[in-house]
Design an enzyme around this catalytic site. Structure first.
Site, PDB file in Angstrom:
ATOM      1  N   GLY A   9      25.261  64.601  59.997  1.00 50.03           N
ATOM      2  CA  GLY A   9      26.104  63.650  59.861  1.00 50.03           C
ATOM      3  C   GLY A   9      25.847  62.362  60.501  1.00 50.03           C
ATOM      4  O   GLY A   9      25.891  62.280  61.597  1.00 50.03           O
TER       5      GLY A   9
ATOM      6  N   ILE B 280      30.981  58.291  62.932  1.00 49.68           N
ATOM      7  CA  ILE B 280      30.632  58.770  64.255  1.00 49.68           C
ATOM      8  C   ILE B 280      29.266  59.254  64.699  1.00 49.68           C
ATOM      9  O   ILE B 280      28.685  58.769  65.613  1.00 49.68           O
ATOM     10  CB  ILE B 280      31.383  60.139  64.483  1.00 49.68           C
ATOM     11  CG1 ILE B 280      33.084  59.783  64.164  1.00 49.68           C
ATOM     12  CG2 ILE B 280      31.384  60.727  65.868  1.00 49.68           C
ATOM     13  CD1 ILE B 280      33.717  61.327  64.310  1.00 49.68           C
ATOM     14  N   GLY B 281      28.656  59.515  63.473  1.00 46.24           N
ATOM     15  CA  GLY B 281      27.173  59.900  63.819  1.00 46.24           C
ATOM     16  C   GLY B 281      26.483  58.673  64.189  1.00 46.24           C
ATOM     17  O   GLY B 281      25.469  58.963  64.972  1.00 46.24           O
TER      18      GLY B 281
ATOM     19  N   ASP C 229      21.570  63.790  56.982  1.00 35.73           N
ATOM     20  CA  ASP C 229      22.559  63.525  56.054  1.00 35.73           C
ATOM     21  C   ASP C 229      22.295  63.886  54.729  1.00 35.73           C
ATOM     22  O   ASP C 229      21.230  64.706  54.621  1.00 35.73           O
ATOM     23  CB  ASP C 229      23.123  61.980  56.340  1.00 35.73           C
ATOM     24  CG  ASP C 229      24.690  61.814  55.973  1.00 35.73           C
ATOM     25  OD1 ASP C 229      24.938  62.158  54.945  1.00 35.73           O
ATOM     26  OD2 ASP C 229      25.427  61.490  56.660  1.00 35.73           O
TER      27      ASP C 229
ATOM     28  N   ARG D 119      40.013  61.816  57.662  1.00 40.11           N
ATOM     29  CA  ARG D 119      41.083  61.820  56.999  1.00 40.11           C
ATOM     30  C   ARG D 119      41.306  60.242  56.441  1.00 40.11           C
ATOM     31  O   ARG D 119      40.541  59.474  56.915  1.00 40.11           O
ATOM     32  CB  ARG D 119      42.292  61.754  57.960  1.00 40.11           C
ATOM     33  CG  ARG D 119      42.494  63.310  58.662  1.00 40.11           C
ATOM     34  CD  ARG D 119      43.741  63.336  59.147  1.00 40.11           C
ATOM     35  NE  ARG D 119      43.755  63.004  60.716  1.00 40.11           N
ATOM     36  CZ  ARG D 119      44.817  62.629  61.475  1.00 40.11           C
ATOM     37  NH1 ARG D 119      46.049  62.885  60.969  1.00 40.11           N
ATOM     38  NH2 ARG D 119      44.409  62.419  62.692  1.00 40.11           N
TER      39      ARG D 119
ATOM     40  N   ASN E 216      35.693  70.554  54.091  1.00 36.41           N
ATOM     41  CA  ASN E 216      34.802  70.795  55.257  1.00 36.41           C
ATOM     42  C   ASN E 216      34.377  71.992  55.539  1.00 36.41           C
ATOM     43  O   ASN E 216      33.221  72.165  56.085  1.00 36.41           O
ATOM     44  CB  ASN E 216      35.630  69.978  56.417  1.00 36.41           C
ATOM     45  CG  ASN E 216      35.555  68.397  56.139  1.00 36.41           C
ATOM     46  OD1 ASN E 216      35.030  67.971  55.299  1.00 36.41           O
ATOM     47  ND2 ASN E 216      36.067  67.864  57.307  1.00 36.41           N
TER      48      ASN E 216
ATOM     49  N   THR F 247      33.688  67.934  63.442  1.00 31.69           N
ATOM     50  CA  THR F 247      34.397  67.697  62.107  1.00 31.69           C
ATOM     51  C   THR F 247      35.784  68.453  62.263  1.00 31.69           C
ATOM     52  O   THR F 247      36.094  69.622  62.861  1.00 31.69           O
ATOM     53  CB  THR F 247      33.507  68.672  61.169  1.00 31.69           C
ATOM     54  OG1 THR F 247      31.908  68.370  61.138  1.00 31.69           O
ATOM     55  CG2 THR F 247      33.986  68.675  59.631  1.00 31.69           C
ATOM     56  N   ASN F 248      36.594  68.012  61.531  1.00 29.17           N
ATOM     57  CA  ASN F 248      38.217  68.359  61.437  1.00 29.17           C
ATOM     58  C   ASN F 248      38.295  69.248  60.183  1.00 29.17           C
ATOM     59  O   ASN F 248      37.458  69.017  59.153  1.00 29.17           O
ATOM     60  CB  ASN F 248      38.933  67.327  61.305  1.00 29.17           C
ATOM     61  CG  ASN F 248      39.336  66.789  62.776  1.00 29.17           C
ATOM     62  OD1 ASN F 248      39.540  67.540  63.637  1.00 29.17           O
ATOM     63  ND2 ASN F 248      39.565  65.388  63.034  1.00 29.17           N
TER      64      ASN F 248
ATOM     65  N   HIS G 189      43.807  70.614  68.462  1.00 31.31           N
ATOM     66  CA  HIS G 189      43.766  69.115  68.277  1.00 31.31           C
ATOM     67  C   HIS G 189      44.673  68.884  66.965  1.00 31.31           C
ATOM     68  O   HIS G 189      44.039  68.639  65.937  1.00 31.31           O
ATOM     69  CB  HIS G 189      42.288  68.764  67.776  1.00 31.31           C
ATOM     70  CG  HIS G 189      41.845  67.319  67.715  1.00 31.31           C
ATOM     71  ND1 HIS G 189      41.918  66.528  68.299  1.00 31.31           N
ATOM     72  CD2 HIS G 189      41.058  66.656  66.514  1.00 31.31           C
ATOM     73  CE1 HIS G 189      41.906  65.360  68.033  1.00 31.31           C
ATOM     74  NE2 HIS G 189      41.249  65.409  66.943  1.00 31.31           N
TER      75      HIS G 189
HETATM   76  P1  A3D Z   1      32.136  59.669  57.660  1.00 32.45           P
HETATM   77  O1  A3D Z   1      31.809  58.342  58.450  1.00 32.45           O
HETATM   78  O2  A3D Z   1      32.555  59.888  56.475  1.00 32.45           O
HETATM   79  O3  A3D Z   1      30.904  60.449  58.015  1.00 32.45           O
HETATM   80  C1  A3D Z   1      30.641  61.842  57.865  1.00 32.45           C
HETATM   81  C2  A3D Z   1      29.030  62.165  57.347  1.00 32.45           C
HETATM   82  O4  A3D Z   1      28.966  63.300  57.018  1.00 32.45           O
HETATM   83  C3  A3D Z   1      28.909  61.231  55.959  1.00 32.45           C
HETATM   84  O5  A3D Z   1      27.799  60.455  55.977  1.00 32.45           O
HETATM   85  C4  A3D Z   1      28.534  62.349  54.931  1.00 32.45           C
HETATM   86  O6  A3D Z   1      27.482  61.962  53.897  1.00 32.45           O
HETATM   87  C5  A3D Z   1      27.962  63.274  55.871  1.00 32.45           C
HETATM   88  N1  A3D Z   1      27.860  64.609  55.260  1.00 32.45           N
HETATM   89  C6  A3D Z   1      28.694  65.224  54.332  1.00 32.45           C
HETATM   90  N2  A3D Z   1      28.314  66.347  53.994  1.00 32.45           N
HETATM   91  C7  A3D Z   1      27.347  66.845  54.577  1.00 32.45           C
HETATM   92  C8  A3D Z   1      26.350  67.867  54.803  1.00 32.45           C
HETATM   93  N3  A3D Z   1      26.496  68.994  53.894  1.00 32.45           N
HETATM   94  N4  A3D Z   1      25.404  67.847  55.593  1.00 32.45           N
HETATM   95  C9  A3D Z   1      25.211  66.637  56.405  1.00 32.45           C
HETATM   96  N5  A3D Z   1      26.056  65.563  56.108  1.00 32.45           N
HETATM   97  C10 A3D Z   1      27.063  65.714  55.351  1.00 32.45           C
HETATM   98  O7  A3D Z   1      33.061  60.529  58.827  1.00 32.45           O
HETATM   99  P2  A3D Z   1      33.244  60.273  60.468  1.00 32.45           P
HETATM  100  O8  A3D Z   1      32.043  60.142  61.055  1.00 32.45           O
HETATM  101  O9  A3D Z   1      34.408  59.342  60.773  1.00 32.45           O
HETATM  102  O10 A3D Z   1      34.011  61.803  60.861  1.00 32.45           O
HETATM  103  C11 A3D Z   1      33.202  62.981  60.778  1.00 32.45           C
HETATM  104  C12 A3D Z   1      34.476  64.137  61.148  1.00 32.45           C
HETATM  105  O11 A3D Z   1      34.746  64.008  62.273  1.00 32.45           O
HETATM  106  C13 A3D Z   1      35.568  64.096  60.016  1.00 32.45           C
HETATM  107  O12 A3D Z   1      35.651  65.693  59.556  1.00 32.45           O
HETATM  108  C14 A3D Z   1      36.650  63.641  60.960  1.00 32.45           C
HETATM  109  O13 A3D Z   1      37.833  64.240  60.661  1.00 32.45           O
HETATM  110  C15 A3D Z   1      36.138  64.203  62.154  1.00 32.45           C
HETATM  111  N6  A3D Z   1      36.796  63.600  63.484  1.00 32.45           N
HETATM  112  C16 A3D Z   1      37.059  64.628  64.785  1.00 32.45           C
HETATM  113  C17 A3D Z   1      37.566  64.028  65.779  1.00 32.45           C
HETATM  114  C18 A3D Z   1      38.001  64.996  66.709  1.00 32.45           C
HETATM  115  O14 A3D Z   1      38.318  64.845  67.845  1.00 32.45           O
HETATM  116  C19 A3D Z   1      37.805  66.400  66.713  1.00 32.45           C
HETATM  117  C20 A3D Z   1      37.891  62.796  65.595  1.00 32.45           C
HETATM  118  C21 A3D Z   1      37.658  61.761  64.743  1.00 32.45           C
HETATM  119  C22 A3D Z   1      36.968  62.284  63.637  1.00 32.45           C
END
Ligand code: A3D
Length: 313
Positions: A12, A16-17, A36, A87, A100, A124-125, A180
């Site tokens: 990902g 965050i990534g 990704d 979200r 997810n 991931t959430n 969480h």
């Molecule tokens: P976002 O910027 O949308 O990045 C997610 C990435 O995952 C995107 O680039 C997608 O293309 C990629 N992706 C989707 N499906 C796949 C797959 N099958 N294989 C590989 N990559 C894929 O989201 P984000 O970076 O802001 O957040 C990512 C996750 O972290 C979400 O589920 C959030 O809810 C979660 N999160 C958790 C916390 C915790 O404290 C646990 C805090 C903040 C966010």
């Protein structure tokens, strides 16, 4: 003596990534592969290249690459999973489950095939259910899988206390247990500021307000963003866990670990203090809780149990 850099797979490469990639580079944790989906491979390659071009200023040596192919994560020492939807305003973390879980199934298969020895940090959430699913789907030993949530929730708790009291965040120590979500359990009784118990320098009203703000911290940010959730602080939190593993620092951090009797929890991943070292989750620490704290923990365990049941794993 030959030295081979460690390899970090970031599954990902979204908000965050990409921050994980930058932080891992700046800390020189190793070479970094960001994976990704096919549609996003060019942007991810571009981000990796951008970070390579930042190296002369960031003063790091690391190979940073983007890919859509799991073969490129082969032999990774650490995998941090952020693949999945975040979200948007008005959503709960549980609302992300159906979308997810499908993504986590895909990711678990890829990591299991190409990086079966990686220490896996799931972000991931809905976190507690996603880390449980990943563990079940890979069949990895429990020490090899941890969820990042408590490390962030505790950072938020510490930050809000420092902001409220006007003190250095470096002097605020404490922990947050449980799932969480809004029922997480910050522990004011065990929180200190420069060694002074929190209850001696903050009023009950202040503490109640801080507990509530910590529980709703993710939602506070989602409301401000409208679309998407926090990313700087989650990225740092996951990097701290990865660093503790890679450097065998044996830091004690709150993480979602598989409990088998600890805190009266059986077969669930729940936020507890864990020691992270070269063997992964090396130890779970059990804190003696008051009856009131136990009841709060039970409530959050109930919520996690219900979400995990929905995964049908
Ligand atoms: P976002 O910027 O949308 O990045 C997610 C990435 O995952 C995107 O680039 C997608 O293309 C990629 N992706 C989707 N499906 C796949 C797959 N099958 N294989 C590989 N990559 C894929 O989201 P984000 O970076 O802001 O957040 C990512 C996750 O972290 C979400 O589920 C959030 O809810 C979660 N999160 C958790 C916390 C915790 O404290 C646990 C805090 C903040 C966010």
């Amino acid at each position: 003596m030959s030295y081979q850099r460690k390899k970090i797979a970031l599954i990902g490469g979204g908000q965050i990534g990409q921050n994980l990639a930058m932080l891992a580079a700046m800390k020189e944790l190793g070479d970094i592969v960001v994976l990704d989906v096919a549609d996003y491979v060019n942007p991810i390659k571009g981000k990796a290249l951008d970070l390579m071009e930042m190296a002369p200023h960031g003063n790091y040596d690391a190979n940073i690459t983007g890919t859509g192919d799991y073969q490129d994560i082969a032999g990774a020492d650490v995998a941090i999973v952020t693949a999945g939807k975040p979200r948007v305003a008005g959503m709960t973390r549980e609302d992300l489950l159906a979308t997810n879980i499908a993504i986590i199934k895909d990711v678990a298969a890829g990591i299991k095939q190409y990086a079966p020895n990686a220490f896996c940090i799931i972000v991931t959430n809905p976190l507690d259910a996603m880390v449980y699913s990943f563990y079940k789907l890979t069949g990895f030993p429990k020490k090899q899988v941890v969820g990042m949530a408590g490390t962030l929730d505790t950072a938020r708790w510490r930050a809000f206390i420092a902001m409220e009291l006007g003190v250095s965040v470096a002097d605020v120590a404490g922990t947050v247990l449980g799932g969480h979500g809004p029922d997480m359990v910050p522990l004011p009784r065990l929180t200190t500021v420069g060694g002074v118990p929190l209850a001696e320098i903050a009023t009950k009203e202040q503490i109640d307000k801080l507990v509530l703000r910590t529980r709703e911290a993710g939602t506070e940010i989602v409301k401000l963003f409208g679309k998407g959730s926090a990313f700087f602080s989650p990225a740092w939190s996951a990097i701290i866990m990865a660093e503790s593993f890679l450097k065998d620092k044996k830091r004690i951090l709150p993480g979602a670990a598989l409990c088998e009797g600890e805190y009266g929890v059986n077969g669930l991943f729940i936020g507890v203090p864990v020691m992270i070292g070269v063997k992964g989750v090396e130890k779970i620490f059990e804190i003696k809780l008051t009856d009131e704290e136990k009841a709060m923990l039970q409530k959050t365990v109930g919520v996690v149990t219900a979400t995990v049941a929905e995964t049908k794993l």
